[in-house]
Design an enzyme around this catalytic site. Structure first.
Site, mmCIF file in Angstrom:
data_model
loop_
_atom_site.group_PDB
_atom_site.id
_atom_site.type_symbol
_atom_site.label_atom_id
_atom_site.label_comp_id
_atom_site.label_asym_id
_atom_site.label_seq_id
_atom_site.Cartn_x
_atom_site.Cartn_y
_atom_site.Cartn_z
ATOM 1 N N GLU A 44 0.831 -1.213 0.000
ATOM 2 C CA GLU A 44 0.000 0.000 0.000
ATOM 3 C C GLU A 44 0.862 1.257 0.000
ATOM 4 O O GLU A 44 0.550 2.230 -0.684
ATOM 5 C CB GLU A 44 -0.948 0.030 1.218
ATOM 6 C CG GLU A 44 -1.966 -1.096 1.266
ATOM 7 C CD GLU A 44 -3.081 -0.993 0.223
ATOM 8 O OE1 GLU A 44 -3.088 -0.033 -0.567
ATOM 9 O OE2 GLU A 44 -3.936 -1.894 0.206
ATOM 10 N N ARG A 48 0.529 3.719 -3.228
ATOM 11 C CA ARG A 48 -0.129 5.005 -2.952
ATOM 12 C C ARG A 48 0.887 6.122 -2.739
ATOM 13 O O ARG A 48 0.754 7.205 -3.297
ATOM 14 C CB ARG A 48 -1.036 4.891 -1.724
ATOM 15 C CG ARG A 48 -2.125 3.846 -1.909
ATOM 16 C CD ARG A 48 -3.143 3.865 -0.785
ATOM 17 N NE ARG A 48 -3.897 2.622 -0.765
ATOM 18 C CZ ARG A 48 -5.180 2.522 -0.421
ATOM 19 N NH1 ARG A 48 -5.858 3.572 -0.073
ATOM 20 N NH2 ARG A 48 -5.787 1.351 -0.422
ATOM 21 N N ASP A 177 -4.574 -9.832 -8.452
ATOM 22 C CA ASP A 177 -4.804 -8.844 -9.525
ATOM 23 C C ASP A 177 -3.601 -8.085 -10.089
ATOM 24 O O ASP A 177 -3.184 -8.284 -11.231
ATOM 25 C CB ASP A 177 -5.904 -7.849 -9.110
ATOM 26 C CG ASP A 177 -5.730 -7.253 -7.693
ATOM 27 O OD1 ASP A 177 -4.691 -7.486 -7.074
ATOM 28 O OD2 ASP A 177 -6.651 -6.548 -7.233
ATOM 29 N N GLU A 311 -12.273 0.176 -10.272
ATOM 30 C CA GLU A 311 -11.896 -0.773 -11.342
ATOM 31 C C GLU A 311 -12.827 -0.760 -12.554
ATOM 32 O O GLU A 311 -12.375 -0.912 -13.691
ATOM 33 C CB GLU A 311 -11.809 -2.205 -10.786
ATOM 34 C CG GLU A 311 -10.651 -2.448 -9.836
ATOM 35 C CD GLU A 311 -10.848 -1.868 -8.442
ATOM 36 O OE1 GLU A 311 -12.005 -1.543 -8.094
ATOM 37 O OE2 GLU A 311 -9.850 -1.736 -7.699
HETATM 38 C C1 DMJ Z 1 -6.361 0.302 -5.137
HETATM 39 O O1 DMJ Z 1 -5.592 0.591 -4.014
HETATM 40 C C2 DMJ Z 1 -5.540 -0.321 -6.233
HETATM 41 O O2 DMJ Z 1 -6.209 -0.198 -7.439
HETATM 42 C C3 DMJ Z 1 -5.219 -1.767 -5.960
HETATM 43 O O3 DMJ Z 1 -4.519 -2.366 -7.011
HETATM 44 C C4 DMJ Z 1 -6.500 -2.533 -5.710
HETATM 45 N N1 DMJ Z 1 -7.377 -1.918 -4.781
HETATM 46 C C5 DMJ Z 1 -7.564 -0.494 -4.705
HETATM 47 C C6 DMJ Z 1 -8.820 0.057 -5.328
HETATM 48 O O4 DMJ Z 1 -9.932 -0.719 -5.264
#
Ligand code: DMJ
Length: 419
Positions: A44, A48, A177, A311
Site C-alpha cells: 500500500e 499510494r 490482480d 476498477e
Molecule cells: C487500489 O488501491 C488499487 O487499485 C489496488 O490495485 C487494488 N485496490 C484499490 C482500489 O480498489
C-alpha cells in the site's frame, strides 16, 4: 501519514487545480515524515505513496517529491530481508522489522503485494542511479519464473521463508490482480523492450483464459477464482480492472490476437456494467455470482457494499481510449451520477453498505483511491486522448502515471535485462 493528500496530488495536477496542488506540496514538504514507529503495508505504501510521489515529481518537476519517494523507499528495503528475498507484507518504518498478515495461508506473502513493486522500483533506480531497487524486484521475478505453476497459474500465496507456494488459490481479483497488471506494464514501461515480462504476461493470461474465464448461461463473460480444487463462479469488483488490462495488452499479443483481447476486454466491461445496472443504486457490489440462476448479482450480505472503488470505471476508460465507443462514456456518466447521488456527504464522499437497498447507509470512509483513481479515470474518460497519451505514460495500479522509459538514455541501459 497524509495518504489522501499524497494519493490525490497528481489528480489535482491533471485537473489543473494548481493552488490545491501547491498546498499539498507545502504540506508534504513540511509534514510528511517517515521516521515513525509504525507498521505499514509495503504494497500500500508503494502504490499510494511512492507511486503518488513519483507521478507528482514527473508531472511537476518539483524535487521535493523525488526526495520524499526515495527516503520512503529506503524505509521499505528492510522488508526484503527474508531467506528468499520475497518481502514481508508489513514492515515497521522505524525498526525495519517485517512480518506477514496473520490471516495469510501458512505465513505466506501475497502475490498481488510482492508482485506489485516493479514499476515504482524500476523508476527509483532510474532516478537515483542506484540499482538496489531494480535488483530487488528482478530477483522476485526470477524466483517466480523458476517455480512450478499448477495449471500454469500463479497461486496467491508464497512463503518467504521456504520459497514454496501456500494454498493453491488463484485470483485475478483480490490477492492476485495487480501482479498480472505489472507484468504487462513492465513491458510497456520499458518501451516494449522487456520481452521477459511480456512473455510472463502472455503465458499467464493464456492459463487464466483456459482455467478461470467462462461464459454464464445468460451469456456474460466472467473471471472466476480457483479455490479448493474447483472454479468458484464468483467475480470481485477488483477483478473488473482486467477488462482494461486485456485491452491495454491487445497490441503486441502473442499470435497477433489483438482483436481477441480487445473483444475480451469489451466482454468484461459489459459484465461489470451489468453488475452495476442490476442494483438499486446503479453502483457495483464488492463481489457477484454466476451460480444457480444468479447472474452478476451479490448474494451474501457482506458482499453488497461499494467502497468508491475505481476498477469498473478504469476499464471503461481504457475501452474508450481503444474503441471510442460512446457507450463507455455513457456508462461512466451513469456511475458518476450514482456516486454523486448516493455517496456524496457534507465532508466528501462515503462508501455505502448495500447497493441493493433504496435507503443505503454510509460506511463513513472516503478511501484515498477515490481521489487517486476513481475521479481521475472519470476525468480522463471525458477528456481528449492527448491528456496523458498511453504511448508515453503507464499508470501504476493506483492510477499514478509514470513515463515510459526510453532506455537508450537511462542509467539502466547497461543492464542486460533491459538491452
Ligand atoms: C487500489 O488501491 C488499487 O487499485 C489496488 O490495485 C487494488 N485496490 C484499490 C482500489 O480498489
Amino acid at each position: 501519514m497524509g495518504a489522501t493528500i499524497v494519493d490525490a496530488l497528481d489528480t489535482l495536477y491533471i485537473m489543473g487545480l494548481h493552488d490545491e496542488f501547491r498546498e499539498g506540496q507545502e504540506w508534504i514538504d513540511k509534514n510528511l515524515d517517515f521516521s515513525v514507529n509504525s507498521e505499514v503495508s509495503v504494497f500500500e505504501v508503494n502504490i499510494r505513496f511512492i507511486g503518488g510521489l513519483l507521478a507528482a515529481y514527473y508531472l511537476s518537476g518539483q524535487e521535493v517529491f523525488k526526495i520524499k519517494a526515495v527516503q520512503l523507499a529506503g524505509k521499505l528495503l528492510p522488508a526484503f530481508n527474508t531467506p528468499t528475498g520475497i518481502p514481508w507484507a508489513m514492515v515497521n518504518l522505524k525498526s525495519g522489522v517485517g512480518r506477514n498478515w496473520g490471516w495469510a495461508s501458512a505465513g505466506s506473502s501475497i502475490l498481488a503485494e510482492f508482485g506489485t513493486l516493479h514499476m515504482e522500483f524500476v523508476h527509483l533506480s532510474y532516478l537515483t542511479g542506484d540499482p538496489v531497487y531494480y535488483n530487488k524486484v528482478m530477483h522476485i521475478r526470477k524466483l517466480l519464473q523458476k517455480m512450478d505453476r499448477p495449471n500454469g497459474l500463479y497461486p496467491n500465496y508464497l512463503n518467504p521463508r521456504t520459497g514454496r507456494w501456500g494454498q493453491h488459490h488463484t485470483s485475478v481479483g483480490g490477492l492476485g490482480d495487480s501482479f498480472y497488471e505489472y507484468l504487462l506494464k513492465a513491458w510497456l514501461m520499458s518501451d516494449k523492450t522487456d520481452a521477459e515480462a511480456r512473455k510472463m504476461y502472455d503465458d499467464a493470461i493464456e492459463a487464466i483464459e483456459k482455467h478461470l474465464i467462462r461464459k454464464s448461461n445468460g451469456g456474460l463473460t466472467f473471471i472466476g477464482e480457483w479455490k479448493n480444487g474447483h472454479l468458484e463462479r464468483k467475480m470481485g469488483h477488483l477483478t473488473c480492472f482486467a477488462g482494461g488490462m486485456f485491452a491495454l495488452g491487445a497490441d503486441g499479443s502473442r499470435d497477433d490476437k489483438a482483436g481477441h483481447y480487445l473483444q475480451l476486454g469489451a466482454e468484461i466491461a459489459h459484465t461489470c456494467h451489468e453488475s452495476y445496472d442490476r442494483t438499486t443504486l446503479k453502483l457495483g457490489p464488492e463481489a457477484f455470482k454466476f451460480d444457480g440462476g444468479v447472474e452478476a448479482v451479490a448474494v451474501r450480505q457482506n458482499e453488497k457494499y461499494y467502497i468508491l472503488r475505481p476498477e469498473v470505471i478504469e476499464t471503461y476508460w481504457y475501452m474508450w481510449r481503444f474503441t471510442h465507443d460512446p457507450k463507455y462514456r455513457q456508462w461512466g456518466w451513469e456511475a458518476t451520477q450514482a456516486i454523486d447521488k448516493y455517496c456524496r456527504v457534507s465532508g466528501g464522499f462515503s462508501g455505502v453498505k448495500d447497493v441493493y437497498s433504496s435507503s443505503p447507509t454510509y460506511d463513513d470512509v472516503q478511501q484515498s483511491f477515490f481521489l487517486a483513481e476513481t475521479l481521475k479515470y472519470l476525468y480522463l474518460l471525458f477528456s481528449n486522448d492527448d491528456l496523458l497519451p498511453l504511448d508515453n505514460w503507464v499508470f501504476n495500479t493506483e492510477a499514478h502515471p509514470l513515463p515510459v522509459l526510453h532506455l537508450a538514455n537511462t542509467t539502466l541501459s547497461g543492464n542486460p535485462a533491459y538491452r
